[in-house]
Enzyme design. Sequence first.
Site, mmCIF file in Angstrom:
data_model
loop_
_atom_site.group_PDB
_atom_site.id
_atom_site.type_symbol
_atom_site.label_atom_id
_atom_site.label_comp_id
_atom_site.label_asym_id
_atom_site.label_seq_id
_atom_site.Cartn_x
_atom_site.Cartn_y
_atom_site.Cartn_z
ATOM 1 N N ASP A 1 -6.683 1.229 0.998
ATOM 2 C CA ASP A 1 -6.796 1.372 2.446
ATOM 3 C C ASP A 1 -8.215 0.961 2.854
ATOM 4 O OD1 ASP A 1 -8.385 3.447 1.556
ATOM 5 O OD2 ASP A 1 -7.386 5.002 2.731
ATOM 6 N N LYS B 1 0.830 -1.204 0.000
ATOM 7 C CA LYS B 1 0.000 0.000 0.000
ATOM 8 C C LYS B 1 0.864 1.253 0.000
ATOM 9 C CE LYS B 1 -2.086 1.551 3.687
ATOM 10 N NZ LYS B 1 -3.001 1.716 4.852
#
Length: 214
Positions: A138, A120
Amino acid sequence: MNGAQVERFFAILKAANPAPQTELEFASVFELLTAVLLSAQATDVGVNKATRRLFAVANTPAQVLALGQDGLESHIKTIGLYRSKAKHLLQTCAMLIEQHGGEVPRSRTELEALPGVGRKTANVVLNVAFGEPTMAVDTHIFRVGNRTGLAPGKTPLAVELGLLDRIPEAYLVDAHHWLILHGRYVCQARKPLCNVCTVINECDTGRNLKSAPA
């Protein structure tokens, strides 16, 4: 959500916000990497508050490394998990100096090799700093991808790959920002604001709500 609905979904978000930006504050690629590394399980507001203090005294790998563990912790202690984040950031700074001449690498493999940097975080840096069409999933994007029917998936990676496959290329570079902002301010976790949602007609959940009997 079918292809036409996906197109309209992003056309509407783009019309409302043609040039979306991250809410993390940074003035260099290293500052961005630092902010994203610190942002796990923390709000952008909280991270910005801490990095304003940190970057005022140390905003390069060498300067952060010179602070040491205790010095770095003193600047970021308002952020959750600050001790482990400080450790990872110091290790990352050392690797940047030793292996990359103090610069942040722009390949996924090299980014993910840095301590505390996962997929991420790498996706955010690649997208925001280098303009690559990546998707950093997220909690907001995971929720929006599933709730809207845009890219349902049981894992962040499944949602990420689904989004990359379904979002038209013209919207892909900015899609990460639009989805985060939509999840943060409209399609919220506990009580989505469907009454003010501009893309409700394209959303699977929204259409079901509108068609449900009163």
